[in-house]
Design an enzyme around this catalytic site. Structure first.
Site, mmCIF file in Angstrom:
data_model
loop_
_atom_site.group_PDB
_atom_site.id
_atom_site.type_symbol
_atom_site.label_atom_id
_atom_site.label_comp_id
_atom_site.label_asym_id
_atom_site.label_seq_id
_atom_site.Cartn_x
_atom_site.Cartn_y
_atom_site.Cartn_z
ATOM 1 N N GLY A 1 0.731 -1.589 0.000
ATOM 2 C CA GLY A 1 0.022 -0.039 0.364
ATOM 3 C C GLY A 1 0.741 1.372 0.196
ATOM 4 O O GLY A 1 0.330 2.386 -0.075
ATOM 5 N N GLU B 1 3.175 -7.115 1.560
ATOM 6 C CA GLU B 1 3.152 -7.411 0.383
ATOM 7 C C GLU B 1 3.176 -5.828 -0.377
ATOM 8 O O GLU B 1 2.380 -5.431 -1.362
ATOM 9 C CB GLU B 1 2.139 -7.185 0.649
ATOM 10 N N GLY C 1 3.678 -3.482 -3.278
ATOM 11 C CA GLY C 1 3.168 -4.073 -5.255
ATOM 12 C C GLY C 1 3.832 -2.569 -5.840
ATOM 13 O O GLY C 1 5.491 -2.581 -5.991
ATOM 14 N N ARG C 2 3.213 -1.671 -5.875
ATOM 15 C CA ARG C 2 3.470 -0.118 -6.431
ATOM 16 C C ARG C 2 4.493 0.583 -6.380
ATOM 17 O O ARG C 2 5.371 1.131 -7.135
ATOM 18 C CB ARG C 2 1.734 1.169 -5.802
ATOM 19 N N ARG D 1 -5.170 4.185 -16.086
ATOM 20 C CA ARG D 1 -5.540 5.228 -14.739
ATOM 21 C C ARG D 1 -5.867 6.679 -15.112
ATOM 22 O O ARG D 1 -6.818 7.025 -13.642
ATOM 23 C CB ARG D 1 -4.253 5.093 -13.670
ATOM 24 N N TYR E 1 -8.592 6.510 -12.823
ATOM 25 C CA TYR E 1 -8.857 6.944 -11.173
ATOM 26 C C TYR E 1 -8.589 8.120 -11.968
ATOM 27 O O TYR E 1 -8.068 8.953 -10.213
ATOM 28 C CB TYR E 1 -7.621 6.724 -10.604
ATOM 29 N N CYS F 1 -11.901 5.774 -29.191
ATOM 30 C CA CYS F 1 -13.121 5.722 -29.466
ATOM 31 C C CYS F 1 -14.342 6.196 -28.113
ATOM 32 O O CYS F 1 -15.026 5.646 -27.785
ATOM 33 C CB CYS F 1 -13.955 5.503 -30.746
ATOM 34 N N TYR G 1 0.158 -1.000 -12.532
ATOM 35 C CA TYR G 1 -1.098 -1.448 -12.666
ATOM 36 C C TYR G 1 -0.934 -0.282 -14.218
ATOM 37 O O TYR G 1 -2.224 0.140 -14.739
ATOM 38 C CB TYR G 1 -1.711 -0.349 -11.046
HETATM 39 C C1 LIG Z 1 -2.965 -5.182 -4.192
HETATM 40 C C2 LIG Z 1 -1.924 -5.396 -2.517
HETATM 41 C C3 LIG Z 1 -1.351 -4.912 -2.532
HETATM 42 C C4 LIG Z 1 -0.505 -4.202 -3.594
HETATM 43 O O1 LIG Z 1 -0.537 -2.857 -2.539
HETATM 44 P P1 LIG Z 1 0.400 -2.184 -3.389
HETATM 45 O O2 LIG Z 1 -0.240 -0.968 -3.483
HETATM 46 O O3 LIG Z 1 0.357 -2.313 -5.088
HETATM 47 O O4 LIG Z 1 1.199 -2.277 -2.843
HETATM 48 C C5 LIG Z 1 -0.735 -5.986 -1.246
HETATM 49 N N1 LIG Z 1 -1.723 -6.593 -0.465
HETATM 50 C C6 LIG Z 1 -3.114 -7.141 -1.471
HETATM 51 C C7 LIG Z 1 -3.972 -8.509 -0.380
HETATM 52 C C8 LIG Z 1 -3.353 -6.449 -2.424
HETATM 53 O O5 LIG Z 1 -5.058 -6.250 -2.305
#
Ligand SMILES: *Cc1c(COP(=O)(O)O)cnc(C)c1O
Length: 412
Positions: free
Chosen positions: A237, A272, A274-275, A311, A315, A341, A370
């Site tokens: 997150g 966890e 990601g971004r 995106r 968003y 279009c 993403y």
């Molecule tokens: C999407 C997600 C993440 C990663 O979130 P980021 O904002 O990309 O770091 C981690 N854990 C779970 C359960 C998710 O759904």
């Protein structure tokens, strides 16, 4: 690692214009150095605390990216059977995989059990019952954590905020103890941990720290009831800066604060991200097709569209758009739009930007997370290639789709 040298934009030591000419546009380009630096920032800052950094595959699931992270020692957070398949195809270790998500199917759970993943992050009681039944059939015991909803406000875009009671995710933290108690009756499950994930693109880390405190308190209550909880999963997150003036949380500083709260508690921690690992590592290269002026507006029509990067449309997110070659021309104010279009097909609106002429290349920044994963074939547009830069070299990790790819699997 994206920088100008003279007037040309580079990714690591490669001029992006070289890639644009060779691979064509639109094209996604990723810096392996940035990805590895971000992964290591998490890994090193957790230090001696027992931990696994499980990269959230959904942010960018290309085999080349997963392989890079697997080699660096990462685990993976998956939300589908398809993501597990990708992780294993990329050489990832299933024993370092955690499986999140509110709607796991029986087929996906069984595939995960067969593959020997580390743990299920469970989001409902029927899901626990399903995993127990499938584990029984295989004669194995499955470890689980309950993903609790700590009821903290992540203060992010409503589509990517997940930690409030009203959201579909997780089990209300107030109900969690009772759920763990009832799960004692499921003989093929072992309660190993507690997990949470409150949302994405968090620019303020206080809600994550608040959630950590609440989850730690729950761990202690569960231990007091005799559960051998040895793991805590704090989700992902952390936000990234999309706009030049934004200040994103710094990974090492944030992790140090988390670590201070976890030290000495006999817990293995999973995070966890990601971004924050891949977001700033990627750009989307595009070429200007036309310039167009109406009474009201100036348009820069480019060859990338909402099907390539949704995106901005989905968003309302801001992505900086910069030229691959700086010119001395004064800036313009324009909408950057693609060929799809839909009026909603834009990459930027009312943007102060380089006075780019037809044929000029632009880079849409912070597109590594993403981005490609949410791309589609809408308007029958073949999906863009993905290119990974490593120092002085670059290689295609996903080829541009062809027209034949567009109709694969179809019959008339
Ligand atoms: C999407 C997600 C993440 C990663 O979130 P980021 O904002 O990309 O770091 C981690 N854990 C779970 C359960 C998710 O759904």
């Amino acid at each position: 690692m994206f920088h100008y040298s003279n007037q040309d934009l580079y990714c690591e030591n490669v001029p992006l214009a070289d890639i644009a000419r060779q691979a064509g546009t639109p094209a996604y380009v990723y810096s392996s150095a940035i990805i590895l630096e971000n992964y290591r920032a998490y890994d090193e800052a957790l230090g001696a605390l027992p931990h696994t950094v499980c990269y959230a595959v959904k942010a960018n699931s290309s085999l080349g990216i997963l392989a890079l992270l697997a080699k660096a020692g990462a685990g993976f957070d998956i939300v589908s059977g398809g993501e597990l398949y990708r992780v294993m195809r990329a050489g990832g270790d299933p024993a370092k995989v955690v499986f999140s998500g509110v709607g796991k199917t029986a087929g996906e759970v069984d595939y995960a059990l067969e593959s020997g993943i580390h743990m299920f992050n469970c989001e409902s009681e029927p899901e626990l019952a399903l995993i127990d039944a499938l584990a029984a059939r295989r004669g194995v015991k499955a470890g689980f954590a309950i993903r609790v909803n700590p009821d903290v406000d992540a203060s992010t875009h409503p589509y990517i905020s997940t930690g409030l009671r009203e959201h579909k995710f997780g089990i209300d933290i107030a109900d969690a103890e009772a759920v763990y108690e009832r799960a004692r009756d499921l003989p093929n499950l072992t309660a190993e941990g507690v997990s949470c994930h409150i949302g994405s693109q968090l620019m303020d880390t206080n809600p994550i720290l608040e959630a950590t405190e609440r989850v730690l308190a729950l761990v202690e209550r569960l231990r007091a009831k005799g559960f051998a909880i040895g793991q805590i999963d704090l989700g992902g997150g952390l936000g990234v800066a999309y706009q030049a003036h934004e200040q994103a949380p710094e990974i090492r500083g944030f992790v140090a604060q988390v670590r201070a709260r976890l030290e000495g508690r006999g817990l293995r921690v999973t995070i966890e991200p990601g971004r924050s690992i891949v977001g700033r590592a990627g750009v989307l290269l595009t070429r200007v097709l036309y310039r167009k002026k109406s009474a009201e507006k100036e348009f820069v029509v480019v060859d990338a569209a909402m099907n390539d990067l949704i995106r901005p449309s989905l968003y309302r997110s801001h992505h900086e758009i910069i030229p691959l070659r700086k010119t001395g021309r004064p800036e313009i104010v324009a909408d950057v739009v693609g060929p799809v279009c839909e009026t909603g097909d834009f990459l930027a609106r009312g943007r102060n930007m380089a006075n780019a002429a037809p044929g000029d290349y632009l880079a849409v920044e912070t597109a590594g997370a993403y981005g490609f994963v949410q791309s589609s074939n809408y308007n029958s547009r073949p999906r863009a290639p993905e290119i990974l830069v490593e120092g002085d070299t670059f290689r295609t990790i996903r080829a541009r789709e062809t027209y034949a790819d567009l109709v694969r699997g179809e019959v008339k």
